[in-house]
Design a protein around this motif. Structure first.
Motif, mmCIF file in Angstrom:
data_model
loop_
_atom_site.group_PDB
_atom_site.id
_atom_site.type_symbol
_atom_site.label_atom_id
_atom_site.label_comp_id
_atom_site.label_asym_id
_atom_site.label_seq_id
_atom_site.Cartn_x
_atom_site.Cartn_y
_atom_site.Cartn_z
ATOM 1 N N GLY A 66 0.793 -1.216 0.000
ATOM 2 C CA GLY A 66 0.000 0.000 0.000
ATOM 3 C C GLY A 66 0.826 1.266 0.000
ATOM 4 N N TRP A 67 0.130 2.359 -0.097
ATOM 5 C CA TRP A 67 0.728 3.696 -0.071
ATOM 6 C C TRP A 67 0.231 4.454 1.153
ATOM 7 C CZ3 TRP A 67 4.512 5.131 -3.304
ATOM 8 C CH2 TRP A 67 4.663 4.437 -4.498
ATOM 9 N N PHE A 68 1.164 5.120 1.801
ATOM 10 C CA PHE A 68 0.859 5.994 2.923
ATOM 11 C C PHE A 68 1.432 7.371 2.620
ATOM 12 C CE2 PHE A 68 -0.624 3.073 6.230
ATOM 13 C CZ PHE A 68 -0.303 1.860 5.647
ATOM 14 N N ARG A 69 0.959 8.361 3.342
ATOM 15 C CA ARG A 69 1.547 9.685 3.212
ATOM 16 C C ARG A 69 1.559 10.364 4.564
ATOM 17 N NH1 ARG A 69 -3.160 12.808 -0.324
ATOM 18 N NH2 ARG A 69 -4.764 12.910 1.307
ATOM 19 N N GLN A 70 2.501 11.262 4.707
ATOM 20 C CA GLN A 70 2.604 12.025 5.945
ATOM 21 C C GLN A 70 3.083 13.432 5.631
ATOM 22 O OE1 GLN A 70 4.955 10.293 9.111
ATOM 23 N NE2 GLN A 70 3.776 11.428 10.627
ATOM 24 N N ALA A 71 2.267 14.393 6.009
ATOM 25 C CA ALA A 71 2.618 15.799 5.857
ATOM 26 C C ALA A 71 3.210 16.302 7.169
ATOM 27 C CB ALA A 71 1.388 16.605 5.476
ATOM 28 N N PRO A 72 4.024 17.339 7.122
ATOM 29 C CA PRO A 72 4.611 17.877 8.349
ATOM 30 C C PRO A 72 3.541 18.245 9.371
ATOM 31 C CG PRO A 72 5.678 18.839 6.442
ATOM 32 C CD PRO A 72 4.515 18.043 5.922
ATOM 33 N N GLY A 73 3.708 17.758 10.581
ATOM 34 C CA GLY A 73 2.781 18.083 11.641
ATOM 35 C C GLY A 73 1.488 17.294 11.631
ATOM 36 N N LYS A 74 1.375 16.367 10.696
ATOM 37 C CA LYS A 74 0.146 15.570 10.599
ATOM 38 C C LYS A 74 0.450 14.096 10.804
ATOM 39 C CE LYS A 74 -2.468 18.689 7.604
ATOM 40 N NZ LYS A 74 -3.298 18.781 6.373
ATOM 41 N N GLU A 75 -0.582 13.344 11.140
ATOM 42 C CA GLU A 75 -0.429 11.913 11.314
ATOM 43 C C GLU A 75 -0.307 11.226 9.952
ATOM 44 O OE1 GLU A 75 -2.857 11.217 15.508
ATOM 45 O OE2 GLU A 75 -3.495 10.211 13.667
ATOM 46 N N ASP A 97 -2.703 17.425 -0.839
ATOM 47 C CA ASP A 97 -2.062 16.147 -1.132
ATOM 48 C C ASP A 97 -0.551 16.212 -0.905
ATOM 49 O OD1 ASP A 97 -4.265 15.822 -3.925
ATOM 50 O OD2 ASP A 97 -4.425 14.789 -1.999
ATOM 51 N N THR A 98 -0.046 17.406 -0.637
ATOM 52 C CA THR A 98 1.383 17.574 -0.392
ATOM 53 C C THR A 98 1.810 16.769 0.829
ATOM 54 O OG1 THR A 98 1.465 19.771 -1.396
ATOM 55 C CG2 THR A 98 3.176 19.235 0.208
ATOM 56 N N ALA A 99 2.785 15.900 0.641
ATOM 57 C CA ALA A 99 3.246 15.019 1.723
ATOM 58 C C ALA A 99 4.415 14.177 1.219
ATOM 59 C CB ALA A 99 2.118 14.101 2.185
ATOM 60 N N MET A 100 5.047 13.502 2.153
ATOM 61 C CA MET A 100 5.981 12.429 1.797
ATOM 62 C C MET A 100 5.145 11.164 1.625
ATOM 63 S SD MET A 100 9.212 11.801 1.272
ATOM 64 C CE MET A 100 10.260 12.870 2.274
ATOM 65 N N TYR A 101 5.323 10.509 0.516
ATOM 66 C CA TYR A 101 4.565 9.301 0.219
ATOM 67 C C TYR A 101 5.469 8.087 0.388
ATOM 68 C CZ TYR A 101 0.556 11.901 -1.493
ATOM 69 O OH TYR A 101 -0.553 12.713 -1.574
ATOM 70 N N TYR A 102 4.943 7.087 1.096
ATOM 71 C CA TYR A 102 5.688 5.882 1.392
ATOM 72 C C TYR A 102 4.962 4.666 0.847
ATOM 73 C CZ TYR A 102 8.022 8.812 4.862
ATOM 74 O OH TYR A 102 8.710 9.817 5.494
ATOM 75 N N CYS A 103 5.742 3.720 0.376
ATOM 76 C CA CYS A 103 5.242 2.418 -0.005
ATOM 77 C C CYS A 103 5.502 1.459 1.154
ATOM 78 C CB CYS A 103 5.986 1.956 -1.265
ATOM 79 S SG CYS A 103 5.567 0.335 -1.849
ATOM 80 N N ALA A 104 4.556 0.586 1.434
ATOM 81 C CA ALA A 104 4.721 -0.371 2.527
ATOM 82 C C ALA A 104 4.185 -1.729 2.096
ATOM 83 C CB ALA A 104 3.990 0.113 3.767
ATOM 84 N N ALA A 105 4.737 -2.766 2.681
ATOM 85 C CA ALA A 105 4.337 -4.120 2.300
ATOM 86 C C ALA A 105 4.302 -5.029 3.523
ATOM 87 C CB ALA A 105 5.311 -4.692 1.259
ATOM 88 N N GLU A 106 3.500 -6.069 3.425
ATOM 89 C CA GLU A 106 3.404 -7.061 4.495
ATOM 90 C C GLU A 106 3.183 -8.429 3.866
ATOM 91 O OE1 GLU A 106 4.067 -7.023 7.640
ATOM 92 O OE2 GLU A 106 3.546 -9.158 7.699
ATOM 93 N N LEU A 107 3.930 -9.436 4.349
ATOM 94 C CA LEU A 107 3.843 -10.775 3.782
ATOM 95 C C LEU A 107 2.821 -11.647 4.493
ATOM 96 C CD1 LEU A 107 7.630 -11.575 3.209
ATOM 97 C CD2 LEU A 107 6.006 -10.525 1.642
ATOM 98 N N THR A 108 2.442 -11.284 5.699
ATOM 99 C CA THR A 108 1.441 -12.086 6.401
ATOM 100 C C THR A 108 0.055 -11.567 6.058
ATOM 101 O OG1 THR A 108 1.512 -10.686 8.372
ATOM 102 C CG2 THR A 108 3.055 -12.527 8.288
ATOM 103 N N THR A 145 -8.323 -2.490 3.973
ATOM 104 C CA THR A 145 -7.846 -1.707 5.102
ATOM 105 C C THR A 145 -6.468 -1.160 4.755
ATOM 106 O OG1 THR A 145 -6.747 -3.561 6.202
ATOM 107 C CG2 THR A 145 -9.062 -3.171 6.767
ATOM 108 N N CYS A 146 -6.024 -0.186 5.514
ATOM 109 C CA CYS A 146 -4.695 0.362 5.275
ATOM 110 C C CYS A 146 -4.208 1.005 6.570
ATOM 111 C CB CYS A 146 -4.735 1.365 4.123
ATOM 112 S SG CYS A 146 -3.110 1.816 3.462
ATOM 113 N N ARG A 147 -3.786 0.169 7.491
ATOM 114 C CA ARG A 147 -3.302 0.626 8.791
ATOM 115 C C ARG A 147 -1.795 0.435 8.844
ATOM 116 N NH1 ARG A 147 -8.095 -2.379 10.406
ATOM 117 N NH2 ARG A 147 -6.762 -4.226 10.471
ATOM 118 N N GLY A 148 -1.119 1.461 9.235
ATOM 119 C CA GLY A 148 0.335 1.400 9.249
ATOM 120 C C GLY A 148 0.881 0.270 10.101
ATOM 121 N N SER A 149 0.182 -0.041 11.187
ATOM 122 C CA SER A 149 0.652 -1.076 12.102
ATOM 123 C C SER A 149 0.610 -2.469 11.481
ATOM 124 C CB SER A 149 -0.186 -1.073 13.385
ATOM 125 O OG SER A 149 -1.552 -1.244 13.074
ATOM 126 N N ASP A 150 -0.103 -2.632 10.379
ATOM 127 C CA ASP A 150 -0.199 -3.928 9.715
ATOM 128 C C ASP A 150 0.973 -4.210 8.785
ATOM 129 O OD1 ASP A 150 -3.819 -3.792 9.327
ATOM 130 O OD2 ASP A 150 -2.580 -4.664 10.911
#
Length: 126
Positions: A35-44, A90-101, A107-112
């Protein structure tokens, strides 16, 4: 070990488009949830979009529905995020994340997610 490398970020005016890429290496496991996540300065951090690499249900945050499209190219082992009608918020740092389990689809929760890329900056000017 899964490695993720994002690319495609940049600066664009409002209303413009960008396509982010996330090259996956270290696995070709089709059941990877990615999935894709994003985080802007000062935001979750916000989950933007997610899909199983083998296909199936996609998740989109309400803030991007109808504007962003997640897709993958199995042959290239690459995930994409097509972003249209971009807004300054939409301005933010965008991250790609992956999980094998196993992860609940639609859903798209960072903790997963256990594997993360370094991120690519997207800046949208008004």
């Amino acid at each position: 070990q899964v490695q993720l490398m994002e690319s495609g970020g940049g600066s664009v005016q409002a209303g413009g488009s960008l396509r982010l890429s996330c090259a996956r290496s270290g696995t070709t496991y089709s059941s990877t949830y990615i999935g894709w996540f994003r985080q802007a300065p000062g935001k979750e951090r916000e989950g933007v979009a997610a899909i199983y690499f083998g296909g199936g249900t996609t998740y989109y945050a309400d803030s991007v529905k109808g504007r962003f499209t997640i897709s993958r190219d199995n042959a290239k082992n690459t995930l994409y995020l097509q972003m249209n009608s971009l807004k300054p918020e939409d301005t933010a740092m965008y991250y790609c994340a992956a999980e094998l389990t196993w992860v609940v689809a639609d859903t798209c929760r960072g903790s997963d997610f256990g594997y993360w890329g370094q991120g690519t900056q997207v800046t949208v000017s008004s």
